[in-house]
Design an enzyme around this catalytic site. Structure first.
Site, PDB file in Angstrom:
ATOM      1  N   LYS A 111       0.824  -1.219   0.000  1.00 14.71           N
ATOM      2  CA  LYS A 111       0.000   0.000   0.000  1.00 14.71           C
ATOM      3  C   LYS A 111       0.852   1.260   0.000  1.00 14.71           C
ATOM      4  O   LYS A 111       0.516   2.252  -0.629  1.00 14.71           O
ATOM      5  CB  LYS A 111      -0.922  -0.001   1.220  1.00 14.71           C
ATOM      6  CG  LYS A 111      -2.115  -0.921   1.077  1.00 14.71           C
ATOM      7  CD  LYS A 111      -3.159  -0.633   2.139  1.00 14.71           C
ATOM      8  CE  LYS A 111      -4.416  -1.436   1.915  1.00 14.71           C
ATOM      9  NZ  LYS A 111      -4.408  -2.745   2.561  1.00 14.71           N
ATOM     10  N   GLU A 194      -5.006   6.959   6.760  1.00 14.79           N
ATOM     11  CA  GLU A 194      -5.644   7.592   5.614  1.00 14.79           C
ATOM     12  C   GLU A 194      -6.887   8.364   6.033  1.00 14.79           C
ATOM     13  O   GLU A 194      -7.609   7.935   6.927  1.00 14.79           O
ATOM     14  CB  GLU A 194      -6.124   6.488   4.663  1.00 14.79           C
ATOM     15  CG  GLU A 194      -5.586   6.564   3.278  1.00 14.79           C
ATOM     16  CD  GLU A 194      -5.927   5.290   2.517  1.00 14.79           C
ATOM     17  OE1 GLU A 194      -5.017   4.750   1.890  1.00 14.79           O
ATOM     18  OE2 GLU A 194      -7.105   4.851   2.578  1.00 14.79           O
ATOM     19  N   ARG A 285      -2.522  -9.745  -7.228  1.00 17.48           N
ATOM     20  CA  ARG A 285      -2.876 -11.162  -7.176  1.00 17.48           C
ATOM     21  C   ARG A 285      -4.238 -11.334  -7.837  1.00 17.48           C
ATOM     22  O   ARG A 285      -4.869 -10.355  -8.229  1.00 17.48           O
ATOM     23  CB  ARG A 285      -2.989 -11.608  -5.716  1.00 17.48           C
ATOM     24  CG  ARG A 285      -3.964 -10.711  -4.948  1.00 17.48           C
ATOM     25  CD  ARG A 285      -4.330 -11.270  -3.623  1.00 17.48           C
ATOM     26  NE  ARG A 285      -4.914 -10.284  -2.746  1.00 17.48           N
ATOM     27  CZ  ARG A 285      -6.193  -9.936  -2.719  1.00 17.48           C
ATOM     28  NH1 ARG A 285      -7.051 -10.489  -3.550  1.00 17.48           N
ATOM     29  NH2 ARG A 285      -6.642  -9.033  -1.876  1.00 17.48           N
TER      30      ARG A 285
END
Lengths: 483, 118
Positions: A111, A194, A285
């Site tokens: 991230k 965040e 993925r």
């Protein structure tokens, strides 16, 4: 090529189907509690790993590959799928990791790394801090962007290791809990902070890259979540214009091309109320909800991953057709804080109908353990229109029988029939902002239960008829109901 | 494990039935329910209250000890199942009479973890 699948449950079963179709020999791994799980029978060979946490054990998984002669590993999703250290360890053992390179994984899958990469490419990101290893750093970052904030695992996904924090008082608790969860789920305790955007939609773009170019295969709207876990996904999204769609596709393929991404991946965006978009993260993925895109494009994404890993080209893509919806059947009680349920699947019957796909890792008799994810199955329906796909899903879920565990079956039906879903007004907070009532039990069911319990006391007592008037099962008023 | 057909308001319907040691599961189109004998998981009276495991899982934190005073809503135990954490809180203010679990222990659904007195 001989492929070991380092995973369990529905995704392992799904990957084995494609391997068989491609005539590639396959190897399953399993922990002690999973020795009798369906994914083990779907493979040509299998290797036991031992303890329940062993799907995360890099040396054990590599050793299983060596022992079985597998020269490639498909990690599925979760577990080691986004672990760059594992991808590197595979390369060192001359095993092909079916996924992106460790470098691309760090640049995109992490991230923190991915936000930096996106910012450099001029793609907007949610305001926040990517380096908050200590509580102090988190406190500073939170004060800067203002509460409410999200604390997230830097190395994971799926809502594990993620907490919404509304005020400074709650930060310390949430920070510790997120850290513990992140460590347990991903073997990586790094966190980031965040700003919490609200109300928002969650829209993600499926990408395929071959290391030189990358293509966007379509978007999936995954706004309907509980505890940051997706419940219902669909494509196309009902909440974005053609212009925003193209902007997202463009941003996603630029990110993948810039990092020489070679495999399937998903670029996640948060869409604000005015269709402003923020890059969230890349899942480097295969994604749980990948069948939604497969339904619209006809592309087998696992096959594409394997062909790319073998040095092949990207598949030809024609424009997506129709509408697809995925519903996740979980072993949990949506009317009681989504508490997970465990136990034995006593009876199981999936419907069969055109344009319905059921991906599952359980059969009748399976035991659902507390150690792993509570997802039992994914149902995917396709229709020429959204309404057709929605009605088909309602039909499919109504015709599904699963006894022995509390599931979210009736909850999924309530959501699919709701006004907000029917009109496409789906936001990330929609499910949790509503009060969901446990549906009433049909009258005939109560009567059937009384009779079934009576019959049982007769069976065990070896008597029948009036003699069961002393049966403890007599008074229905004394029964307690779940689910 | 079987199917039965019943008639309700002139409509024939199929129900699924499966038994286990504790009771019976019945499934109908779109849902299912478990019917269990009452008082298996009997609640305590007003004075004493048992805090039970709402699911099978691992105790990752035990935050109280015997004789601790707790307020309503205080977190007593943190349980983990399927990699998610759940906080068990005090249903009312009171004193911890006994604790019946340890950190790291795997507990079954319905097990008494904490006994509280009002």
């Amino acid at each position: 090529m001989k492929v070991l699948v380092a995973n369990r449950g529905e995704i392992a079963c799904r990957i084995f189907h494609t391997l068989r179709e491609m005539s590639i020999p396959s190897v399953a791994v399993y922990t002690d509690v999973d020795a009798d799980s369906p994914h083990v029978w779907h493979a040509d060979e299998s290797v036991g790993l031992g303890a329940t946490s062993a799907y995360l054990d890099i040396p054990k998984v590599l050793d299983a590959a060596k022992r079985s002669g597998a020269n490639a590993i498909h990690p599925g999703y979760g577990f080691l799928s986004q672990n760059a250290e594992f991808a590197r360890a595979c390369a060192k053992s001359s095993i092909t990791f079916i996924g992106p390179s460790p470098e691309a994984m760090i640049a995109l899958g992490d991230k923190r790394g991915s936000s930096l990469t996106a910012t450099k490419l001029g793609i907007p990101v949610v305001p926040g801090a990517r380096e908050t290893d200590s509580l102090e750093e988190a406190r500073k970052a939170a004060a800067q962007v203002g509460y409410p904030i999200l604390v997230k695992a830097a190395g994971g996904g799926g809502g594990k290791g993620m907490r919404r924090v509304d005020s400074a008082d709650e930060l310390s608790d949430a920070f510790d809990a997120a850290k513990r969860e992140a460590l347990g789920a991903f073997a990586d305790e790094r966190l980031l902070v965040e700003k919490y955007v609200h109300p928002a939609r969650h829209v993600e773009v499926q990408i395929l890259g071959d290391g030189k170019t990358a293509i966007a295969l379509g978007e999936r709207e995954c706004s309907l979540q509980r505890r940051y876990q997706k419940v219902i996904e669909e494509s196309p999204s009902t909440g974005i214009s053609e212009k925003t769609r193209h902007a997202l596709f463009d941003a996603a393929s630029r990110l993948a091309t810039a990092t020489k991404y070679a495999s399937a991946g998903t670029v996640e965006f948060l869409i604000g109320p005015d269709e402003s978009y923020y890059f969230l993260e890349v899942n480097s993925r295969l994604q749980v909800e990948h069948p939604v895109t497969e339904s619209l494009t006809g592309i087998d994404l696992v096959r594409a991953q394997i062909e790319i890993a073998q040095g092949g080209k990207l598949p030809d893509v024609s424009s997506p057709r129709g509408h697809a919806i995925e519903a996740r059947l979980y072993a949990e009680d949506p009317y009681n804080g989504y508490l997970p349920s465990t136990g034995r699947v006593l009876m199981l019957d999936w419907p069969k109908m055109p344009n319905l796909r059921v991906d599952t890792g359980i059969v009748e008799g399976s035991i659902v353990h507390p150690y792993y994810d509570p997802m039992l199955a994914k149902l995917i329906t396709w229709g020429e229109t959204r309404e057709q796909a929605r009605r088909k899903m309602i039909d499919a879920l109504s015709a599904t029988t699963l006894l022995g565990l509390t599931t979210n079956q009736s909850f999924l039906l309530d959501v699919l029939k709701s006004d907000f879903f029917t009109s496409g007004k789906t936001f990330t907070t929609t499910l949790e902002s509503m009060t969901w009532m446990r549906p009433e039990i049909p009258e005939c069911v109560g009567a059937a239960a009384t009779q079934a319990l009576k019959q049982r006391s007769n069976d065990s007592g070896g008597t029948s008829g009036p003699s069961d008037r002393y049966s403890p099962w007599h008074a229905l008023g004394a029964f307690r109901m779940h689910s | 494990m079987s199917w039965i057909t019943i008639t309700e308001n002139g409509q024939r319907r199929r129900l699924a039935i499966a038994r286990d040691q504790r009771g019976v599961w019945i499934g109908w189109p779109g849902g299912s329910a478990f019917f269990e004998k009452a008082n298996r998981l009997a609640e305590g009276g007003h004075k004493h209250r048992d805090v039970r495991a709402p699911m099978t899982g691992k105790v990752i934190k035990l935050l109280v000890k015997q004789a601790d005073l707790v307020a309503e809503g205080d977190v007593l135990v943190i349980l983990e199942a399927m990699k998610m954490e759940y906080r068990l809180t005090a249903p009312h203010a009171g004193t911890v009479e006994e604790t019946h679990c340890q950190e790291g222990e795997l507990v079954d659904l319905g097990k008494v973890l904490i006994k509280l007195i009002e």
